[in-house]
Every structure is written in structure tokens, then in C-alpha cells.
Design a protein around this motif. Structure first.
Motif, short mmCIF file in Angstrom:
data_model
loop_
_atom_site.label_atom_id
_atom_site.label_comp_id
_atom_site.label_asym_id
_atom_site.label_seq_id
_atom_site.Cartn_x
_atom_site.Cartn_y
_atom_site.Cartn_z
N LEU A 160 -20.51 -39.23 35.55
CA LEU A 160 -19.13 -38.83 35.30
C LEU A 160 -18.18 -40.02 35.46
N ARG A 161 -18.41 -40.84 36.46
CA ARG A 161 -17.57 -42.04 36.65
C ARG A 161 -17.69 -42.99 35.48
N GLU A 162 -18.90 -43.18 34.98
CA GLU A 162 -19.11 -44.06 33.83
C GLU A 162 -18.44 -43.50 32.59
N LEU A 163 -18.57 -42.20 32.36
CA LEU A 163 -17.92 -41.58 31.20
C LEU A 163 -16.40 -41.68 31.31
N GLU A 164 -15.89 -41.54 32.52
CA GLU A 164 -14.45 -41.69 32.75
C GLU A 164 -14.02 -43.14 32.51
N SER A 165 -14.79 -44.07 33.01
CA SER A 165 -14.50 -45.50 32.85
C SER A 165 -14.51 -45.91 31.37
N ASP A 166 -15.39 -45.30 30.59
CA ASP A 166 -15.48 -45.60 29.16
C ASP A 166 -14.43 -44.85 28.33
N GLY A 167 -13.61 -44.05 28.99
CA GLY A 167 -12.51 -43.39 28.29
C GLY A 167 -12.90 -42.13 27.55
N LEU A 168 -14.07 -41.57 27.87
CA LEU A 168 -14.54 -40.36 27.17
C LEU A 168 -14.17 -39.09 27.91
N VAL A 169 -14.02 -39.17 29.23
CA VAL A 169 -13.81 -38.00 30.06
C VAL A 169 -12.59 -38.22 30.96
N ASN A 170 -11.79 -37.18 31.10
CA ASN A 170 -10.69 -37.16 32.06
C ASN A 170 -11.15 -36.50 33.33
N ARG A 171 -10.66 -37.00 34.45
CA ARG A 171 -10.88 -36.37 35.75
C ARG A 171 -9.50 -35.97 36.26
N THR A 172 -9.30 -34.67 36.43
CA THR A 172 -8.01 -34.16 36.89
C THR A 172 -8.18 -33.56 38.27
N VAL A 173 -7.39 -34.05 39.21
CA VAL A 173 -7.43 -33.56 40.58
C VAL A 173 -6.21 -32.67 40.80
N PHE A 174 -6.45 -31.44 41.23
CA PHE A 174 -5.39 -30.50 41.53
C PHE A 174 -5.15 -30.50 43.03
N SER A 175 -3.89 -30.55 43.41
CA SER A 175 -3.58 -30.58 44.85
C SER A 175 -3.59 -29.16 45.39
N GLU A 176 -4.77 -28.72 45.74
CA GLU A 176 -5.00 -27.40 46.31
C GLU A 176 -5.88 -27.57 47.54
N VAL A 177 -5.99 -26.52 48.29
CA VAL A 177 -6.93 -26.50 49.40
C VAL A 177 -7.86 -25.33 49.17
N PRO A 178 -9.15 -25.55 49.00
CA PRO A 178 -9.83 -26.84 48.95
C PRO A 178 -9.47 -27.59 47.65
N PRO A 179 -9.65 -28.91 47.63
CA PRO A 179 -9.32 -29.69 46.44
C PRO A 179 -10.11 -29.22 45.23
N LYS A 180 -9.47 -29.24 44.09
CA LYS A 180 -10.11 -28.82 42.85
C LYS A 180 -10.08 -30.01 41.89
N VAL A 181 -11.23 -30.33 41.30
CA VAL A 181 -11.34 -31.41 40.34
C VAL A 181 -11.96 -30.84 39.07
N GLU A 182 -11.36 -31.14 37.93
CA GLU A 182 -11.91 -30.71 36.65
C GLU A 182 -12.15 -31.92 35.76
N TYR A 183 -13.18 -31.79 34.94
CA TYR A 183 -13.51 -32.83 33.98
C TYR A 183 -13.33 -32.25 32.58
N SER A 184 -12.82 -33.09 31.68
CA SER A 184 -12.58 -32.66 30.30
C SER A 184 -12.71 -33.88 29.40
N PHE A 185 -12.81 -33.61 28.11
CA PHE A 185 -12.82 -34.68 27.12
C PHE A 185 -11.44 -35.32 27.04
N THR A 186 -11.43 -36.62 26.82
CA THR A 186 -10.20 -37.28 26.40
C THR A 186 -10.10 -37.08 24.89
N GLU A 187 -8.96 -37.44 24.33
CA GLU A 187 -8.84 -37.35 22.87
C GLU A 187 -9.89 -38.24 22.22
N TYR A 188 -10.09 -39.42 22.77
CA TYR A 188 -11.11 -40.34 22.26
C TYR A 188 -12.50 -39.73 22.40
N GLY A 189 -12.77 -39.08 23.52
CA GLY A 189 -14.05 -38.43 23.74
C GLY A 189 -14.32 -37.33 22.72
#
Length: 110
Positions: A57-86
Motif C-alpha cells: 500500500l505504501r508503494e502504491l501510494e508513493s507511485d501515485g496510484l492510491v490515496n490514503r485518507t485518515v479520518f480523525s475518529e476514535v478509533p482512527p479510520k484509514v481508507e484507501y482509494s484510487f487516485t485519478e491517475y490510478g
């Protein structure tokens, strides 16, 4: 560009550098229709280790294919999605899926 790589080899090598490995295409396949939480991806790909999923996931994010969105909730919520380029990979993923289906039919496995 080297003369011996003018036939597209360098482009295939570049693609493999970004998408290569056992898990990246599978991760992208699961992201193509829906944003996914880490735990969803882990459940959808039970064979992958947590360390490998994080790394991929980190590599896909670094290559600009995937977004990592962190929501400020308790417990923390993180979602992954395609970028437009992805999203430009969606036809490639579908073509690979179609080929795999034809291949299994050819082998009479489905």
C-alpha cells in the motif's frame, strides 16, 4: 533509450517496476469499485501478511496510484482509494481479469 530496448521493453520494465510482485494487482483490483479500509483489504486477501500489505500500500501510494485518507475518529479510520491517475489502470485490470477467465476456460478449470 538504449537501442535494444526501443521495442517497448523499457516500458514493460517500468510497468513491472510499479505493478510487479504478487499482491499489487490484487490490491488494485479490490480498490477499483470501492474505497477500502485496511482491515477490509486484509480480509479480502487473507494470504497476504500484514507487513506485506502495509508495504505494498505504501508503494502504491508513493507511485501515485492510491490515496490514503485518515479520518480523525476514535478509533482512527484509514481508507484507501484510487487516485485519478490510478483509475487509468482500470481498463488494464479488466483486461487482465478477462484474460485470466479465458485462460482458465482454455485449461477447462472453469
Amino acid at each position: 533509450m538504449q537501442e535494444d530496448q526501443s521495442d517497448g521493453t523499457v516500458f514493460v520494465q517500468t510497468t513491472l517496476k510499479v505493478l510487479g510482485g504478487k499482491w499489487k494487482l490484487l490490491i488494485l483490483w479490490h480498490l477499483k469499485d470501492n474505497d477500502r479500509r485496511y482491515s477490509e483489504l486484509k480480509r479480502l486477501i487473507p494470504e497476504i501478511t500484514e507487513k506485506m500489505l502495509v508495504q505494498q500500500l505504501r508503494e502504491l501510494e508513493s507511485d501515485g496510484l492510491v490515496n490514503r485518507t485518515v479520518f480523525s475518529e476514535v478509533p482512527p479510520k484509514v481508507e484507501y482509494s484510487f487516485t485519478e491517475y490510478g483509475r487509468s489502470l482500470e481498463p488494464v485490470l479488466q483486461t487482465l481479469c478477462n484474460w485470466g477467465e479465458r485462460h482458465l476456460k482454455r485449461l477447462e478449470l472453469i
